[in-house]
Design a protein around this motif. Structure first.
Motif, mmCIF file in Angstrom:
data_model
loop_
_atom_site.group_PDB
_atom_site.id
_atom_site.type_symbol
_atom_site.label_atom_id
_atom_site.label_comp_id
_atom_site.label_asym_id
_atom_site.label_seq_id
_atom_site.Cartn_x
_atom_site.Cartn_y
_atom_site.Cartn_z
ATOM 1 N N ASP A 203 18.979 54.677 -11.886
ATOM 2 C CA ASP A 203 17.982 53.658 -11.523
ATOM 3 C C ASP A 203 18.675 52.597 -10.673
ATOM 4 O OD1 ASP A 203 15.992 54.934 -13.051
ATOM 5 O OD2 ASP A 203 16.839 54.053 -14.869
ATOM 6 N N ASN A 204 19.778 52.066 -11.198
ATOM 7 C CA ASN A 204 20.533 51.069 -10.434
ATOM 8 C C ASN A 204 21.094 51.666 -9.141
ATOM 9 O OD1 ASN A 204 21.001 48.234 -11.569
ATOM 10 N ND2 ASN A 204 20.996 49.518 -13.408
ATOM 11 N N ARG B 226 3.276 48.854 -10.248
ATOM 12 C CA ARG B 226 3.753 48.437 -8.932
ATOM 13 C C ARG B 226 4.387 47.047 -9.053
ATOM 14 N NH1 ARG B 226 2.613 49.949 -3.522
ATOM 15 N NH2 ARG B 226 1.262 51.559 -4.346
ATOM 16 N N PHE B 227 5.583 46.907 -8.532
ATOM 17 C CA PHE B 227 6.283 45.621 -8.509
ATOM 18 C C PHE B 227 6.219 45.091 -7.095
ATOM 19 C CE2 PHE B 227 8.616 45.835 -12.582
ATOM 20 C CZ PHE B 227 8.378 47.168 -12.893
ATOM 21 N N LEU B 228 5.599 43.944 -6.935
ATOM 22 C CA LEU B 228 5.505 43.378 -5.600
ATOM 23 C C LEU B 228 6.869 42.848 -5.180
ATOM 24 C CD1 LEU B 228 2.156 41.424 -5.962
ATOM 25 C CD2 LEU B 228 2.541 43.817 -5.346
ATOM 26 N N ALA B 229 7.172 43.013 -3.902
ATOM 27 C CA ALA B 229 8.434 42.461 -3.382
ATOM 28 C C ALA B 229 8.304 40.944 -3.317
ATOM 29 C CB ALA B 229 8.692 43.028 -1.989
ATOM 30 N N ILE B 230 9.399 40.221 -3.480
ATOM 31 C CA ILE B 230 9.257 38.769 -3.397
ATOM 32 C C ILE B 230 9.073 38.356 -1.938
ATOM 33 C CG2 ILE B 230 10.545 38.387 -5.521
ATOM 34 C CD1 ILE B 230 12.724 37.096 -3.983
ATOM 35 N N GLU B 231 8.344 37.255 -1.767
ATOM 36 C CA GLU B 231 7.913 36.913 -0.406
ATOM 37 C C GLU B 231 9.069 36.521 0.506
ATOM 38 O OE1 GLU B 231 4.649 34.219 -0.527
ATOM 39 O OE2 GLU B 231 3.381 35.769 -1.431
ATOM 40 N N SER B 232 9.994 35.725 -0.014
ATOM 41 C CA SER B 232 11.146 35.429 0.844
ATOM 42 C C SER B 232 12.379 36.086 0.233
ATOM 43 C CB SER B 232 11.352 33.923 1.007
ATOM 44 O OG SER B 232 10.865 33.247 -0.116
ATOM 45 N N GLY C 67 16.734 54.296 -19.874
ATOM 46 C CA GLY C 67 15.325 54.044 -20.190
ATOM 47 C C GLY C 67 14.674 53.078 -19.219
ATOM 48 N N MET C 68 13.728 52.260 -19.731
ATOM 49 C CA MET C 68 13.027 51.306 -18.866
ATOM 50 C C MET C 68 13.906 50.097 -18.543
ATOM 51 S SD MET C 68 10.085 51.893 -17.610
ATOM 52 C CE MET C 68 9.440 53.549 -17.725
ATOM 53 N N ALA C 69 14.888 49.821 -19.384
ATOM 54 C CA ALA C 69 15.726 48.636 -19.151
ATOM 55 C C ALA C 69 16.424 48.742 -17.797
ATOM 56 C CB ALA C 69 16.740 48.491 -20.286
ATOM 57 N N THR C 70 17.000 49.905 -17.507
ATOM 58 C CA THR C 70 17.701 50.050 -16.219
ATOM 59 C C THR C 70 16.700 50.151 -15.054
ATOM 60 O OG1 THR C 70 17.930 52.393 -16.717
ATOM 61 C CG2 THR C 70 19.871 51.012 -17.087
ATOM 62 N N LYS C 71 15.489 50.651 -15.340
ATOM 63 C CA LYS C 71 14.482 50.692 -14.259
ATOM 64 C C LYS C 71 14.073 49.271 -13.877
ATOM 65 C CE LYS C 71 12.918 55.174 -15.768
ATOM 66 N NZ LYS C 71 14.313 55.540 -15.889
ATOM 67 N N LEU C 72 13.996 48.417 -14.879
ATOM 68 C CA LEU C 72 13.640 47.023 -14.594
ATOM 69 C C LEU C 72 14.774 46.315 -13.834
ATOM 70 C CD1 LEU C 72 10.959 45.914 -15.344
ATOM 71 C CD2 LEU C 72 11.978 44.767 -17.291
ATOM 72 N N GLU C 73 16.017 46.623 -14.191
ATOM 73 C CA GLU C 73 17.152 46.049 -13.430
ATOM 74 C C GLU C 73 17.056 46.489 -11.975
ATOM 75 O OE1 GLU C 73 20.320 46.388 -17.159
ATOM 76 O OE2 GLU C 73 20.752 47.480 -15.311
ATOM 77 N N ALA C 74 16.763 47.783 -11.798
ATOM 78 C CA ALA C 74 16.664 48.328 -10.432
ATOM 79 C C ALA C 74 15.524 47.658 -9.679
ATOM 80 C CB ALA C 74 16.442 49.844 -10.500
ATOM 81 N N ALA C 75 14.388 47.501 -10.364
ATOM 82 C CA ALA C 75 13.216 46.889 -9.724
ATOM 83 C C ALA C 75 13.546 45.455 -9.321
ATOM 84 C CB ALA C 75 12.028 46.930 -10.671
ATOM 85 N N ASP C 76 14.280 44.762 -10.170
ATOM 86 C CA ASP C 76 14.635 43.366 -9.897
ATOM 87 C C ASP C 76 15.492 43.273 -8.630
ATOM 88 O OD1 ASP C 76 14.535 40.699 -10.475
ATOM 89 O OD2 ASP C 76 16.271 40.722 -11.810
ATOM 90 N N ILE C 77 16.491 44.154 -8.543
ATOM 91 C CA ILE C 77 17.382 44.141 -7.371
ATOM 92 C C ILE C 77 16.582 44.454 -6.104
ATOM 93 C CG2 ILE C 77 19.248 45.456 -6.247
ATOM 94 C CD1 ILE C 77 20.514 45.708 -9.049
ATOM 95 N N VAL D 121 8.464 48.280 -5.402
ATOM 96 C CA VAL D 121 8.950 49.285 -6.357
ATOM 97 C C VAL D 121 7.763 49.833 -7.143
ATOM 98 C CG1 VAL D 121 10.485 49.693 -8.338
ATOM 99 C CG2 VAL D 121 11.136 48.018 -6.583
ATOM 100 N N ILE D 122 7.794 51.143 -7.395
ATOM 101 C CA ILE D 122 6.776 51.742 -8.262
ATOM 102 C C ILE D 122 7.482 52.549 -9.338
ATOM 103 C CG2 ILE D 122 5.030 53.572 -8.360
ATOM 104 C CD1 ILE D 122 4.046 52.464 -5.680
#
Ligand SMILES: Nc1ncnc2c1ncn2[C@@H]1O[C@H](COP(=O)(O)OP(=O)(O)O)[C@@H](O)[C@H]1O
Ligand SMILES: N[C@@H](CCC(=O)OP(=O)(O)O)C(=O)O
Length: 377
Positions: free
Chosen positions: A154-155, A258-264, A217-227, A235-236
């Motif tokens: 994920d990362n 769906r994780f929206l990308a941050i605007e800036s 699990g989902m923990a590393t997917k969330l880390e990946a989504a955050d990055i 990210v989906i």
């Protein structure tokens, strides 16, 4: 670069072991061909696809007839070495059905953090895509030790998305997306269709892998989504078994989470701080320093440090923690560990008398810091 009607130019698709084995002990080739078909269709619609594939260890076990081996690092690497060749052979054969060639990149953390190796990997990815060849990435498990591993795909896929400047990252797994609790433990858990901010309350919902197939699990997917989303990449997280999932996700149809990308998006230096080298040390802050860093966007002043862990030099990456042990930021050290240990707990504004020199009163400057909790700076 082209793009589809929805505007995506380049998509990274990450397939977890859970998808590739369909929950069994062997690669589910029938399902892999279906996924290859979907990725090939996306390529033909003008979207470039980079595949991050797990499954080497599972494929190694299968190929060797499920040997009973002591659970050592060397044996895991043996399984990965055998399995990776089977895995890439399978993908090569499956994509050839759709007239596509593949190229393999096996990466470790070191390849992503050394500037020259990073640029080499990026050039190779771009060269493959320019020829319509699908790059297939996995961690170089056969040689990577814990210190130089990213550790989970994920990362790795988030870093690959940054590396190739993708605009969408799909993390395909065995669940329909991110739920408000692990559906394996909580049958009434509800799917979260859209995420606008990743905060501590969301992180608490994301558990580890309990199936014994996946890593993280989902923990590393969330880390990946955050990055990824902080770098401006959508990210989906969705099920790799959902019908036409790849097409649907690339067409912005409602599927998974769906994780929206941050605007800036973060500037590239801050992306590097977030996704870059493993932290060499940890600074425990007092409550005032946590508030200054997370809510007011200030630098971390040396006087806000309570204690110091690890051996690090000026310029190394550090984690900044709250008094409760929560990681609130990552940043670059302005002082080496020995110097910060001498200052920690002294609550002094003046560094010079304590060290005999100073590089300013910030232990971590705000320009060298990414806040993780309490804000999105
Ligand atoms: N909040 C959550 N929502 C969905 N799945 C979760 C959650 N928390 C933990 N999980 C677990 O994460 C697993 C998927 O991750 P993992 O096993 O690592 O798969 P993969 O091989 O696809 O990376 C699911 O099977 C599920 O049990
Ligand atoms: N690199 C390993 C997979 C590591 C990993 O993160 O697995 P997963 O959680 O299934 O995506 C392999 O190929 O077996």
């Amino acid at each position: 670069m082209n793009s589809n009607e929805q505007g995506y130019r380049r998509v990274v698709v990450k397939l977890g072991t859970s998808v590739l084995t369909s929950g069994s002990k062997s690669l589910d080739k029938a399902h892999m061909v279906e996924l290859a078909r979907q990725m090939a269709a996306l390529m033909k619609s003008g979207v470039e696809v980079v595949l991050v594939t797990s499954g080497a260890i599972a494929a190694g076990r299968e190929h060797l007839g499920y040997p009973v081996l002591p659970d050592t690092m060397a044996n895991k690497q043996l399984l990965a070495a055998v399995g990776q060749s089977q895995l890439i052979l399978a993908w090569s054969q499956l994509f050839s059905i759709y007239g596509l060639h593949v190229g393999q990149l096996l990466l470790t953390r070191a390849d992503l953090h050394d500037r020259e190796r990073y640029l080499n990997a990026r050039d190779t990815l771009n060269a493959l895509l320019a020829q319509g060849i699908i790059p297939i990435i996995n961690e170089n498990d056969a040689v990577a030790t814990t210190e130089i591993k990213v550790g989970d795909n994920d990362n790795l896929s988030a870093r690959a998305a940054l590396l190739c400047d993708a605009d969408l990252l799909m993390l395909l797994t065995d669940q329909k997306g991110l739920f408000d609790a692990d559906p394996r433990k909580e049958p009434n858990a509800r799917l979260i269709p859209e995420v606008q901010h990743i905060d501590d309350s969301l992180r608490l919902l994301a558990g580890g892998s309990v199936s014994g197939l996946g890593t993280g699990g989902m923990a590393t997917k969330l880390e990946a989504a955050d990055i990824a989303r902080r770098a401006g990449i959508e990210v989906i997280i969705a099920s790799g078994h959902h019908s036409e999932v790849i097409q649907k996700a690339a067409s912005r149809e409602a599927v998974g989470t769906r994780f929206l990308a941050i605007e800036s998006p973060l500037e590239s230096r801050k992306q590097w701080i977030l996704a870059g080298p493993k932290a060499k040390g940890r600074l425990y802050l007092d409550a005032g320093a946590v508030a200054a860093v997370t809510s007011r966007g200030r630098s971390l002043l040396a006087k806000g440090i309570v204690s110091v862990e690890g051996e690090f030099e000026r310029g190394d990456t550090l984690e900044l923690l709250s008094p409760e042990g929560r990681v609130v930021a990552r940043g670059i050290a302005r002082y080496q560990a020995r110097a910060l240990s001498a200052i920690a707990g002294k609550h002094s504004d003046d560094i010079e008398p304590l060290l005999g020199y100073d590089y300013g009163d910030a232990a971590v400057h705000r320009n060298d810091m990414v806040v993780l909790a309490g804000g999105e700076r």
